[in-house]
Design a protein around this motif. Structure first.
Motif, PDB file in Angstrom:
ATOM      1  N   VAL A 146     -26.131 -31.599  28.407  1.00  0.00           N
ATOM      2  CA  VAL A 146     -25.796 -32.229  27.118  1.00  0.00           C
ATOM      3  C   VAL A 146     -24.859 -33.418  27.284  1.00  0.00           C
ATOM      4  CG1 VAL A 146     -26.151 -30.073  25.862  1.00  0.00           C
ATOM      5  CG2 VAL A 146     -23.857 -30.661  26.669  1.00  0.00           C
ATOM      6  N   ARG A 147     -24.329 -33.642  28.475  1.00  0.00           N
ATOM      7  CA  ARG A 147     -23.437 -34.781  28.687  1.00  0.00           C
ATOM      8  C   ARG A 147     -24.200 -36.082  28.855  1.00  0.00           C
ATOM      9  NH1 ARG A 147     -20.499 -32.719  33.937  1.00  0.00           N
ATOM     10  NH2 ARG A 147     -22.720 -32.503  34.436  1.00  0.00           N
ATOM     11  N   ASN A 148     -25.517 -35.999  29.009  1.00  0.00           N
ATOM     12  CA  ASN A 148     -26.286 -37.178  29.374  1.00  0.00           C
ATOM     13  C   ASN A 148     -27.013 -37.761  28.167  1.00  0.00           C
ATOM     14  OD1 ASN A 148     -27.335 -39.118  31.146  1.00  0.00           O
ATOM     15  ND2 ASN A 148     -27.636 -37.556  32.750  1.00  0.00           N
ATOM     16  N   TYR A 149     -27.706 -38.886  28.413  1.00  0.00           N
ATOM     17  CA  TYR A 149     -28.502 -39.529  27.375  1.00  0.00           C
ATOM     18  C   TYR A 149     -29.680 -38.653  26.942  1.00  0.00           C
ATOM     19  CZ  TYR A 149     -26.280 -44.024  28.623  1.00  0.00           C
ATOM     20  OH  TYR A 149     -25.401 -45.045  28.851  1.00  0.00           O
ATOM     21  N   GLY A 150     -30.303 -39.069  25.848  1.00  0.00           N
ATOM     22  CA  GLY A 150     -31.556 -38.453  25.433  1.00  0.00           C
ATOM     23  C   GLY A 150     -31.393 -37.430  24.329  1.00  0.00           C
ATOM     24  N   VAL A 193     -29.538 -44.115  21.992  1.00  0.00           N
ATOM     25  CA  VAL A 193     -30.323 -43.421  23.022  1.00  0.00           C
ATOM     26  C   VAL A 193     -30.045 -41.923  22.982  1.00  0.00           C
ATOM     27  CG1 VAL A 193     -30.601 -45.368  24.568  1.00  0.00           C
ATOM     28  CG2 VAL A 193     -28.528 -43.969  24.722  1.00  0.00           C
ATOM     29  N   GLY A 194     -29.427 -41.478  21.928  1.00  0.00           N
ATOM     30  CA  GLY A 194     -29.198 -40.042  21.771  1.00  0.00           C
ATOM     31  C   GLY A 194     -27.879 -39.753  21.101  1.00  0.00           C
ATOM     32  N   PRO A 195     -27.794 -38.619  20.382  1.00  0.00           N
ATOM     33  CA  PRO A 195     -26.566 -38.249  19.682  1.00  0.00           C
ATOM     34  C   PRO A 195     -25.581 -37.548  20.613  1.00  0.00           C
ATOM     35  CG  PRO A 195     -28.250 -36.613  19.294  1.00  0.00           C
ATOM     36  CD  PRO A 195     -28.884 -37.661  20.161  1.00  0.00           C
ATOM     37  N   GLU A 199     -38.401 -42.879  14.924  1.00  0.00           N
ATOM     38  CA  GLU A 199     -38.848 -44.175  15.455  1.00  0.00           C
ATOM     39  C   GLU A 199     -37.795 -45.246  15.215  1.00  0.00           C
ATOM     40  OE1 GLU A 199     -42.441 -47.470  14.856  1.00  0.00           O
ATOM     41  OE2 GLU A 199     -42.470 -45.591  13.723  1.00  0.00           O
ATOM     42  N   GLN A 200     -37.220 -45.234  14.030  1.00  0.00           N
ATOM     43  CA  GLN A 200     -36.198 -46.236  13.720  1.00  0.00           C
ATOM     44  C   GLN A 200     -34.873 -45.916  14.417  1.00  0.00           C
ATOM     45  OE1 GLN A 200     -37.584 -48.660  12.185  1.00  0.00           O
ATOM     46  NE2 GLN A 200     -39.415 -47.498  11.601  1.00  0.00           N
ATOM     47  N   ALA A 201     -34.505 -44.629  14.424  1.00  0.00           N
ATOM     48  CA  ALA A 201     -33.238 -44.239  15.050  1.00  0.00           C
ATOM     49  C   ALA A 201     -33.241 -44.531  16.541  1.00  0.00           C
ATOM     50  CB  ALA A 201     -32.983 -42.751  14.807  1.00  0.00           C
ATOM     51  N   GLY A 202     -34.405 -44.444  17.179  1.00  0.00           N
ATOM     52  CA  GLY A 202     -34.497 -44.712  18.607  1.00  0.00           C
ATOM     53  C   GLY A 202     -34.190 -46.141  18.972  1.00  0.00           C
ATOM     54  N   ARG A 203     -34.170 -47.024  17.998  1.00  0.00           N
ATOM     55  CA  ARG A 203     -33.821 -48.425  18.261  1.00  0.00           C
ATOM     56  C   ARG A 203     -32.314 -48.670  18.198  1.00  0.00           C
ATOM     57  NH1 ARG A 203     -38.747 -49.047  15.144  1.00  0.00           N
ATOM     58  NH2 ARG A 203     -40.336 -50.023  16.451  1.00  0.00           N
ATOM     59  N   ARG A 204     -31.587 -47.736  17.585  1.00  0.00           N
ATOM     60  CA  ARG A 204     -30.130 -47.949  17.460  1.00  0.00           C
ATOM     61  C   ARG A 204     -29.312 -47.017  18.331  1.00  0.00           C
ATOM     62  NH1 ARG A 204     -27.393 -44.438  13.803  1.00  0.00           N
ATOM     63  NH2 ARG A 204     -25.803 -46.016  13.401  1.00  0.00           N
TER      64      ARG A 204
END
Length: 421
Positions: free
Chosen positions: A65-69, A283-285, A276-281
């Motif tokens: 969970v520390r990483n991107y995605g 790289v993960g929560p 789709e839109q959130a993926g542009r702003r």
């Protein structure tokens, strides 16, 4: 509302003025403006800050969970909070801490790009929203900030006046509606199933109409009467409008107000549109925070136990506020209110033309109230008679003092309106 200020209004006025003068000398400095959790409520989640601990930072699907995605959120977080909202886990997105930010993004995206299945961006024509009143000032501020026309409709005890809603929704320019279905802000009303079904099935002039279903208080109960969230997604799908509802919520008043989780729920098509839109702003929560929440609350029963702690702290403050109103104003016919079964607010309806005066009088006692008119679009209550009280943040002792002062101010404003003070 008929006023029954007697048997001797002049005596009542003299007593109220004397009590007000005495209270002025107390040097109060109390804030009843917003529904913020108290420090004691925030302390209920203090143990969450030590989690996950011991380098145990892997989700149930094995991801670090520390990483991107993980744009949609951890499976265990979607499952837990989907259960809280009555939404399937695969139709939930877990984001950062603010549901208001998700609402903002949805409006911006709809204006610029349109919604799933929509023919055009909302900005290509006049856009309007239906706004139940009294309502939530931050919802209205979003519309005002983006030039969205607001159409007030009255709130009833079981939700918005559906005849008025259906009439407004027939206009093709009306693209959405604000809904707080459980313990509505600020009246505390909970939508009935009949109202929800009419919202799901009604004809709309705009094919891309959306219900902005803000279930902010879904588990914020103050009594043993604890309604389950309405399954608006299934209702919309059954009525042939599967994409109609956007669902929003957060843990802001469950765990830590500034460090919680926010949620978006919708049909599979709406979830794809949002991601789709959130993926542009992004790289993960913050998945570490998601893991922290699921380890702390564990499951729906754990969430209910946690919310029982909030109820133990909040209910006495609501009781104290209602008691002060009843003691000072009961039987006089100058104000009315309901005892809410959940949520964060008490709404008081007073004589017309007196709300702003109450706020002014309260300020003179050192008590800050939500501005009169805040529960209406543009801050303009046409009758100037609705006030929202927020007893959650001060201590119980301060709530008692503030409630006594507020009730006194309401009495004085009513007497002035009737020429008796």
């Amino acid at each position: 509302m008929s006023a029954i200020l007697a048997p001797a209004p002049e005596v009542l006025a003299a007593e109220a003025r004397a009590a007000y003068a005495t209270l002025q000398k107390a040097g109060l400095k109390l804030d009843m403006t917003r529904g913020k959790p108290s420090a004691e409520q925030l302390d209920l989640a203090e143990g969450m800050l030590a989690l996950p601990g011991n380098r145990d930072h892997f989700a149930e699907d094995g991801q670090d969970v520390r990483n991107y995605g993980g744009l949609q959120g951890l499976p265990e977080a979607r499952r837990l909070f989907g259960a809280m909202l009555g939404v399937p886990a695969d139709q939930v997105v877990v984001a950062e801490n603010s549901s208001l930010a998700i609402m903002h993004d949805c409006i911006v995206l709809a204006l610029l790009k349109g919604v799933a299945g929509g023919a055009a961006p909302w900005s290509q024509g006049d856009a309007a929203f239906i706004c139940p009143v009294p309502g939530y000032d931050r919802h209205f501020a979003l519309c005002e900030g983006f030039g969205i026309r607001m159409i007030p409709v009255p709130m009833r005890d079981d939700g918005p006046d559906m005849d008025a809603v259906e009439a407004a929704a027939a206009d093709p320019a009306v693209k959405g509606m604000w809904c707080v279905p459980t313990y509505s802000n600020p009246t505390g009303a909970t939508y009935s199933e009949a109202v929800a079904r009419r919202l799901a099935s009604m004809r709309t002039g705009a094919a891309d109409f959306r219900l902005f279903w803000d279930n902010a208080y879904a588990v914020h109960h103050l009594t043993d009467s604890q309604p389950a969230p309405l399954d608006i997604l299934s209702m919309c799908a059954a009525a042939g409008h599967a994409e109609r509802a956007f669902i929003f919520a957060s843990t802001s008043k469950i765990t830590l107000a500034g460090a919680g989780l926010a949620f978006f729920g919708g049909s599979p098509a709406n979830v794809r549109w949002y991601l789709e839109q959130a993926g542009r702003r992004t790289v993960g929560p913050d998945k570490l925070n998601q893991l922290r929440h699921t380890r702390f609350l564990r499951d729906l029963d754990g969430l209910k136990r946690h919310m029982a702690g909030h109820r133990r702290l909040l209910a006495p403050k609501f009781d104290a506020t209602i008691a002060a109103l009843e003691q000072r104003l009961g039987g006089l016919g100058v104000a009315r209110w309901l005892r809410p079964e959940g949520g964060y607010f008490i709404t008081v309806e007073m004589l017309e033309g007196s709300a702003r005066r109450v706020v002014e009088l309260a300020r003179g006692l050192g008590i800050a109230l939500t501005p009169a008119g805040a529960t209406w679009p543009q801050g303009r209550d046409p009758n100037d008679n609705i006030l929202r009280l927020a007893p959650s943040f001060p201590t119980l002792a301060d709530v008692r003092a503030a409630a006594e002062g507020i009730a006194l101010c309401m009495l004085l404003a009513a007497l002035e309106a009737r020429g008796a003070a």
